[in-house]
Design an enzyme around this catalytic site. Structure first.
Site, mmCIF file in Angstrom:
data_model
loop_
_atom_site.group_PDB
_atom_site.id
_atom_site.type_symbol
_atom_site.label_atom_id
_atom_site.label_comp_id
_atom_site.label_asym_id
_atom_site.label_seq_id
_atom_site.Cartn_x
_atom_site.Cartn_y
_atom_site.Cartn_z
ATOM 1 C CE LYS A 178 -3.319 2.708 2.570
ATOM 2 N NZ LYS A 178 -3.902 2.989 3.902
ATOM 3 N N GLY B 238 -8.209 9.302 9.469
ATOM 4 C CA GLY B 238 -8.548 9.379 10.877
ATOM 5 C C GLY B 238 -9.611 10.387 11.243
ATOM 6 C CB ALA C 143 -8.232 7.394 4.532
ATOM 7 N N GLY C 144 -10.828 7.871 6.349
ATOM 8 C CA GLY C 144 -11.843 8.859 6.662
ATOM 9 C C GLY C 144 -13.200 8.320 7.051
ATOM 10 C CG ASN D 240 -6.028 1.399 11.569
ATOM 11 O OD1 ASN D 240 -4.815 1.338 11.371
ATOM 12 N ND2 ASN D 240 -6.518 1.027 12.732
ATOM 13 C CB SER D 241 -9.054 5.786 12.936
ATOM 14 O OG SER D 241 -7.705 6.051 12.640
#
Length: 264
Positions: A102, A163, A190-191, A212-213
């Site tokens: 990635k 995040g 993301a986001g 992830n977050s």
């Protein structure tokens, strides 16, 4: 329903990709991976090297991914130049034994937005060196085309800044990217902050989501991992089923003429 995702000749049975950073404990990470049943587990090489000089974290991530049937996807998080990203990717291939990478090359410290020029340079080099490149990018159509032309296996446009939990901040741009690149494998990365965000991305026609977050920072990461797993499946099924076209006016769902109905 059998609906595999094929990338670089590899068949993936899930369309949920999960990150491995920022969990409250190694045990929570392991349990979240089991609950998510992701096709791919990402791991940041810089964070890994900083976290465990004895490679204990690396061994744990590898074992957890293998137990869940997930492929490992090292990433170049934290890189600011093509040269740095290429060097880190080469290290990742040696450490993890995979050519999948990635690719992250950040150009702005506030938004963590990718640097399009350094990203394309790094991608071109890595493809030439035999890597299967998953570039983290924006929804910019021209950049997406250039990355695909360079030989990237997929595109990974952000939903919103890393995040942030904002969800799909530029829905029109993401829709255009999907419509204009119908044959490309597109993964929202993301986001995302809520399972509904993941479902919406899948309903829009994206092939997978990576986050992830939203799981790692949830009050209950394990339950949230399962919620995202189910949302990705629901969104994909909704897309395949064919969403009804929205109308600007009310349309009765039950006929009111021509038939008699007994109620009660």
């Amino acid at each position: 329903m059998n609906d595999p995702l094929i990338i670089d000749g590899i068949t993936l049975q899930s369309r949920f990709f999960l990150g491995s950073a920022g969990y409250p404990s190694p045990q929570q990470l392991e349990a979240a991976i089991a609950a998510a049943a992701p096709a791919v587990l990402t791991v940041g090489l810089k964070r890994t090297l900083q976290a465990a000089g004895d490679n204990g974290f690396i061994a744990q991530v590898l074992a957890s991914a293998q137990a869940a049937g997930a492929r490992l996807l090292p990433n170049t998080a934290g890189c600011r130049s093509a040269r740095e990203a290429v060097a880190l990717a080469q290290m990742a291939r040696e450490l993890y034994g995979t050519a999948w990478i990635k690719l992250e090359v950040v150009g702005d410290e506030h938004t963590l937005q990718p640097d399009p020029f350094e990203l394309l340079n790094a991608a071109t080099t890595l493809v030439r060196e035999g890597f299967t490149v998953f570039p983290y990018c924006t929804e910019d159509l021209i950049l997406g085309r250039r990355l695909l032309d360079a030989g990237c296996a997929v595109l990974m446009p952000w939903g919103a800044p890393i995040g942030s939990g904002q969800g799909l901040a530029n829905k029109p741009g993401l829709r255009v990217l999907r419509e204009r690149l119908p044959e490309a494998v597109l993964i929202v990365d993301a986001g995302l902050g809520a399972p509904s965000h993941a479902a919406e991305a899948m309903e829009m026609g994206y092939d997978a989501v990576l986050l992830n977050s939203a799981v790692a920072q949830a009050a209950d990461p394990v339950r949230m991992a399962g919620a995202f797993r189910d949302a990705v499946r629901a969104g994909r099924n909704g897309r395949l089923a064919g969403l009804m076209a929205p109308q600007d006016f009310a349309v009765p769902s039950t006929p009111v003429s021509g038939h008699a109905y007994l109620l009660g």
